[in-house]
Design an enzyme around this catalytic site. Sequence first.
Site, short mmCIF file in Angstrom:
data_model
loop_
_atom_site.label_atom_id
_atom_site.label_comp_id
_atom_site.label_asym_id
_atom_site.label_seq_id
_atom_site.Cartn_x
_atom_site.Cartn_y
_atom_site.Cartn_z
N ALA A 30 0.82 -1.21 0.00
CA ALA A 30 0.00 0.00 0.00
C ALA A 30 0.85 1.26 0.00
O ALA A 30 0.49 2.27 -0.61
CB ALA A 30 -0.93 -0.01 1.22
N CYS A 31 2.02 1.21 0.67
CA CYS A 31 2.86 2.40 0.76
C CYS A 31 3.53 2.73 -0.56
O CYS A 31 4.14 3.78 -0.71
CB CYS A 31 3.92 2.23 1.85
#
Length: 488
Positions: free
Chosen positions: A428-429
């Site tokens: 997600a990052c």
Amino acid sequence: MTGVARASGLTCGSFCPPLRLARIRPPSVGGADFCRMEGDQVEKMMLTKDGRKTAVDKECDGGEYKSVESKVYMDYNATTPMAPEVIQTVTKAMHEAWGNPSSSYTAGRKAKEIINEARESLARMVVGRPQDIIFTSGGTEANNLVIHTALRHFRESQVLGQDGPGEDHKRAAGTTPHFITSNVEHDSVRLPLEHLVKEHMAEATFVPVSKITGQVEVDDVIAAICPTTCLVSIMLANNETGVIMPISELSQRIQILNQNRIASGLPRILMHTDAAQMIGKGRVDGQDLGVDYLTIVGHKFYAPRIGALYVRGPGVTTPLHPMLFGGGQEWNFRPGTENTPMIAGLGKAAELVNKNCEEYEAHMREVRDYLEERLEASFGKQRLHLNSQFPGTKRLCNTCNFSVWGPGLQGRMVLSHCKTLLASVGAACHSEKDDQPSSILLSCGIPYEVAQNALRLSVGRDTTREDVDVIVEDLKQSVAHLEQNRVT
């Protein structure tokens, strides 16, 4: 996720915070309804009995709703909703344990009691002692705290000569501390080390994973050790491939090395693993793993977005140096007035893992395997590449990383044309960076043209075969649309 919303009297023009998550349950399950207005479109929300907020796109028509589309969430490696029991525990603590845990009156004592109970639940979850658990704001802080500690401990051991006067000690004295990690770690390990190297405060070796197994090979890590090595930090399971690393074997080898190093006057090598992805999906035993430090991340196992660090005998058996200084909470290792409600929620989530982990694991594995069977049946073994399957390597029970072979089928393009599936192309990052394929997959030997088409699906405790059938059909339609447009 915030607390339970009271919205029983809301109409189409009412406003509520924009909350999106999870798959849709039919209205028969009950729950609180609420909605969000966007022009003449309303996104109706429901908090179901299983505690998940679900989104149903609705058309506003005189107060009536017409269902347009439902969503199926399959990104549980990115984050999880809080379990309903956790929401209840957090809410109760907000009402009943609002006092300062350091205070002697009733509300303060109640808060302290809740914190102690949560600490005990987390200790049981990782097979440690309550005094081994240090609460943090999350995994990033916990990982940085370990790196900070190793750096500080190395410097102090050199200055004070605590590790003895041997010839090897003389070679290490006054030199730069050396860290070892892998080339597939989370940014909260990789970036602090890169920063220390840039500032000439440390040296670091990023051991490449095997392109055959997807794992960090124990022999490769041992070969990277030098007299100034102070910390080895290897994640327990990778967030993109799901590959489980051989932490127990690595710790055993390092323990043997440490016996010889101490006799030679060299600094002890500390061992850390980030267990963010493993907790709640498989057994995590700090004693069996043999680590000095283990990172716990709440929002990966249906808890609030806080975390903890397991330290084997903090300040006694294992060094721990605070990054912050203040009121003395957490035995001065992590000062600051405790966030009682979130800690209570973390403790409740750990309790659920303690009771149900085997059931959770079995369910997620069964659904994940069914997902991979359906993908193969739909796209064919020649077109489908399962990026997280490596011979002889164990992986997380819930993770499926795959690519559909073909030009114009990049993962982000496929997802953008899905009407139902909520998933990601990787961590997600990294999800908003660019169209380059995952560096993790490339490091594991996945060819560039395959990696750029990758999607990561990660199932959860409530994901069903029905959900799988829905999203596989959605993927088929997305791929067909992209191929048709490419041809024409």
